[in-house]
Enzyme design. Sequence first.
Site, mmCIF file in Angstrom:
data_model
loop_
_atom_site.group_PDB
_atom_site.id
_atom_site.type_symbol
_atom_site.label_atom_id
_atom_site.label_comp_id
_atom_site.label_asym_id
_atom_site.label_seq_id
_atom_site.Cartn_x
_atom_site.Cartn_y
_atom_site.Cartn_z
ATOM 1 N N GLU A 160 0.836 -1.218 0.000
ATOM 2 C CA GLU A 160 0.000 0.000 0.000
ATOM 3 C C GLU A 160 0.864 1.259 0.000
ATOM 4 O O GLU A 160 0.564 2.237 0.674
ATOM 5 C CB GLU A 160 -0.926 0.010 1.226
ATOM 6 C CG GLU A 160 -1.799 -1.221 1.363
ATOM 7 C CD GLU A 160 -2.770 -1.144 2.541
ATOM 8 O OE1 GLU A 160 -2.330 -0.769 3.643
ATOM 9 O OE2 GLU A 160 -3.967 -1.453 2.356
ATOM 10 N N CYS A 188 -10.927 1.112 7.159
ATOM 11 C CA CYS A 188 -10.473 2.461 7.490
ATOM 12 C C CYS A 188 -11.139 3.519 6.617
ATOM 13 O O CYS A 188 -11.380 4.643 7.054
ATOM 14 C CB CYS A 188 -8.965 2.539 7.321
ATOM 15 S SG CYS A 188 -8.358 1.715 5.831
HETATM 16 ZN ZN LIG Z 1 -8.423 3.219 4.122
#
Ligand SMILES: [Zn+2]
Length: 634
Positions: A306, A407
């Site tokens: 990520e 998230c």
């Molecule tokens: Zn996120």
Amino acid sequence: VNNSSARRTDTAPVAFRSGAVRPIAVADAHLEPGFWGARQELNDRAIIAHAAEWMTRLGWVRNFEDAASGSRYEHRGREFADSEIYKLIEAISWEIARGRDTHAALLNRLVDIVLAAQEPDGYLHTLFGRPWQRPRYSDFQWGHELYCFGHFLQAAVAHHRATGEERMLEGARALADHVCVLFGPGGLNRVCGHAEIELGLVELYRETGVRRYLDQASVFLERRGTGTIPLHEFGRAFWQDDMKVRDAEVLRGHAVRALYLSAGAADVAAETDDVELRSALERQWQRTVARRTYLTGGMGSHHMDEAFGDDFVLPPDRSYCETCAGVASVMFSWRLLLATGEAKYADLIERSLFNVVATSPSEDGRAFFYANTLHQRVEHSLPSLNEDGVVIRGGAAGRQAWFEVSCCPPNVARTLASLGAYVVTENDDAIQIQQFVAGVFQTSHATVRVATDYPLSGTVEIEVDAVTPGVSLEIRIPSWAEGARIRRAGDETAPPAGDYARLLGVGEGERITLVLPMQPRITRADDRVDAVRGCLAVERGPEVLALESVDLPEGWLLDEVALASDPAPAERDGSVWVDVVRLPQIDDAAWPYARPATDAAADRTGASVALVRYHEWAERGPSTMRVWIPVSGM
Ligand SMILES: [Zn+2]
């Protein structure tokens, strides 16, 4: 300056008072129907309730209730599940601040449940420290304890600013005191694997005036980059622990971590008047935008970690562009905008809001993109679900109701709820229009009314009332807006793009009209962005457009389509259309590499196709999509 009003003036998410410009409060920004007003309503009507439902259903709320009960329980969700409830509390707090009490009862309940789980020494995490659990602070790489604390502090500050109630702020002080004692100078020489507490500590300092919270944020900031996090296959840069923040030249490693850290560092730089640190952050921002940012404003091109790729590693079909990285980029740019007053930061905020933040939620507010690809080569396959029916990994699953790592949805919720605070700023002698959003904005100098259907059209009507004599109005002219016009009292001027148009001495009741050029624009990438060389994209105003398979002529596949050598983008029926050609069908017996053709465009079928606004793609059933489109014959 109007100090006598009873309105709450201190409800900005970032109470940043020492910069070139100052934020106005969430309570002082009333969005009206329009692009962002509609999304704020969607948040109030659907997104917040949806997030609360899932957090309840999956037991993330129950974790706190069980922790408070003292009985043994099985923790549900990931290490950072607590933080999602905190982001939800923050989102609802901003809703309260802007005058919406739809979720007031839910907010009270969540705050009660969370505070009941806080331990006598201030510590608060539902996964660690009980006799049957892993010990506190036994996993700085992945434990996310300090990360969750940071979100708690931000939520507590939002709750205090919105409601005036002390109880959550008291919890935040107890938690921050615990952290300061344990991790202060001479204490545990550790940082969290995920930056975030720095932001929370600085905002708590701003809310309470307690200097040790700011000092502790500085300690964490200076400690990162000294190799306190154990080695991992992703390398030290993943956690930004490879070098000190002030020594770095560009953002690297995990994108959300890097951007939260940078935002926190910008806060520390502002509050400690650290010019060297601020300059370092400005340079890092500049280089990251020039070399490591997608056309959409998205950041992060690695799926596995990520993370940011190296310079110019911006493959559209592997763009990760996590929604949270878009939110975090807005947070970082916002702080640099407040510090410097430079238009380029508001430009990137606009790009990221329209093309990352607005892209994530579906039209009904009940599904979200986690990653935001710029090129979907195959239709989204059915996602892999866990036993709770949530998506295991959000990278390639299209918009989904909920994720094991969720998230992004509450991050979208808190951003939309507080969005009013990002539109208008002020300083001692001027008001700045940073974004073009319909609504009424109360500054200390004047009431600013903005009427616009932007970005449908580029016309923005601004009216100022209750004006402090002599105040100026500064209107951001986006860098793409060559040819913008401003009409004021019968005069028309042509302000330069990429800066503020400065209108001196606006008068009581004055009306100003901004007209931004909304013709579709063809955009090419720097040749160093190898992955899209030979391709073009189309933009209109702040919106990136895309070619989606559902708009192609019957039987055509997305990967058979190229732009005509003159694609001639034109607006028709509310869409932008381009001329395309159909490439010859691929011959699987043929080797795909050959000498450059001289008559490549011969015998190709042409068509005109409508482009979709990138933030609206994937709403019409299974599809493929691309932002960067190859050009015939190149
Ligand atoms: Zn996120």
